[in-house]
Write a protein that holds these residues in place. Sequence first.
Motif, short mmCIF file in Angstrom:
data_model
loop_
_atom_site.label_atom_id
_atom_site.label_comp_id
_atom_site.label_asym_id
_atom_site.label_seq_id
_atom_site.Cartn_x
_atom_site.Cartn_y
_atom_site.Cartn_z
N ASN A 182 0.84 -1.25 0.06
CA ASN A 182 -0.01 0.02 0.01
C ASN A 182 1.05 1.32 -0.13
OD1 ASN A 182 0.72 -0.49 2.66
ND2 ASN A 182 -0.86 0.73 3.58
N LEU A 183 2.18 1.33 0.43
CA LEU A 183 3.03 2.33 0.35
C LEU A 183 4.07 2.11 -0.48
CD1 LEU A 183 3.06 3.76 4.06
CD2 LEU A 183 1.85 4.67 2.11
N SER A 184 4.64 2.93 -1.24
CA SER A 184 5.70 2.78 -2.19
C SER A 184 6.80 3.05 -1.40
CB SER A 184 5.75 3.82 -3.29
OG SER A 184 5.80 5.16 -2.95
N GLY A 185 8.18 2.56 -2.05
CA GLY A 185 9.38 2.76 -1.43
C GLY A 185 9.78 4.22 -1.40
N VAL A 186 9.30 4.87 -2.34
CA VAL A 186 9.45 6.63 -2.18
C VAL A 186 8.86 7.16 -0.97
CG1 VAL A 186 8.87 8.74 -3.30
CG2 VAL A 186 9.91 6.88 -4.75
N GLN A 187 7.46 6.81 -0.89
CA GLN A 187 6.74 7.12 0.41
C GLN A 187 7.45 6.92 1.62
OE1 GLN A 187 3.07 5.07 -1.16
NE2 GLN A 187 1.93 6.85 -0.37
N LEU A 188 7.89 5.47 1.52
CA LEU A 188 8.50 5.02 2.94
C LEU A 188 9.81 5.65 3.22
CD1 LEU A 188 7.69 1.19 2.37
CD2 LEU A 188 6.77 2.81 4.22
N ALA A 189 10.67 5.86 2.26
CA ALA A 189 11.90 6.48 2.68
C ALA A 189 11.71 7.99 2.97
CB ALA A 189 12.59 6.31 1.26
#
Length: 360
Positions: free
Chosen positions: A248-255
Motif C-alpha cells: 500500500n505504500l511505495s518505496g518513495v513514500q516510505l523513505a
Amino acid sequence: MSKITPQPGIMDIALYVGGKATIAGRHDVLKLSSNENPLGAPPSAQAALAEAAKTLHRYPSTDHAELRQAIGEVHGLDPARIICGVGSDEVLQFVCLAFSGPGDEIIHTEHGFSMYPVLIHMAGATPVCVPEAARVVDVDAILAAVSDRTRIVLLTNPGNPTGTILPEGELDRLADGLPAHVLLVIDGAYTEYAEGYDGGAALAGARPNVIMTRTFSKVYGLGGLRIGWGYGPGELIEVMTRIRQPFNLSGVQLATAEAAVRDRDWVESCAALNAGQRARLVGAIRQLGVACDDSHTNFVLARFAGAEEAAAVDRAFQDDGIIVRRVTGYGFPEALRITVGDEDQTGRVIATLTKWREQA
C-alpha cells in the motif's frame, strides 16, 4: 438497465470536495484552503525522495519495518503496535472495515472530519452524529449516544474545522465511560501544532480499546505523498494488518516519511512559526470584531455575522488572489477556515480582512 447493484450504504456516500486551488485569470494565487505547511517538506525528506527515485523498479517492503522503527524511536512507541497507510484516512478505513459492519453504529461528532461518514458507509455501518458544545467535542453527548450497536467512536482532536481541542482529562473521561466493546479512535492529524498534547499516545498505549492516528500531510509537508500511521493495542493492529494491502505504500513514500519523522529540528521550527503567526492572525481577526476560537492547529476558523458576510469576505480574498475554505458543508455557513501561513502570507490575509472591514 444494469441489474448490478452497489452494496448498502454506498449510494449514501457524498463525493468529497477538496479545497479550491485556482482563481480564474490569476497565476499568483496564495492557497490557504487545505491546511498545508507553508514551508513545504524538509530538505532532508526531499533528498530522501530523490535517492529513493533511483530504485523505482523495485517493489517496496511489505512490513514498513524501517518507517515503523523510526516512528517508534521518535515518539517512544513500540514499532510492533504501529500500522502505516495511505494517509491517516486509510488507517481509519482499516479500523471501520475491521471492526464494524452492517447493523453496527459508529459515532462521530457534528464537526468532525468529513471523511468519517464516507468510511462508515463503506463498511456498511450506520453513522451516528452527535452535537458539539460551542464547537468543542461534548463527552456527555457521545456517551449518551452509545448503544448496544455501537462499535466505534471517531474523534478528531484537535478538531477540523473548529481548531478546538478536548483536554486530556476529558479524553480520559470519555475512554473511562465507553463500554469495553467500543473502540475509541483519536484522529490526531494536527497533534504537532497542539503544544503539550501527545495525540492520544498514552491512552492508546494503556487501553485495550483505544487507537490513535497521525499523518505526514500537515507539519511534515508531505500531503502530496499521502502517508499516515496508527498506534494501538497489538492484537487490534494485527487484525487491521490482515486487510492492509501488502504494497500500500511505495518505496518513495516510505523513505521520504522516514527522513521526515527523524528531522525533529524541522518539525519544531515549523510548529514555532505556526504558533507565532497563528497568534498574530487570531489577534487581528478579533480586533476586527470577528469571532475566532483559540486554535490548536495550523488554521483558524473565522466566524462572521452570517453566511452572506462570509461569502462577501471570501470574494474579497479571491479578489486579492487568496483562496480560503468555505466550510458550509461542515455546518458553518457563516465561517471561513484560513490556513496559517508564513509571516508575509499572514500579512496578506490581515491586509485583506482590514480592507474589507474598512469598506463594509
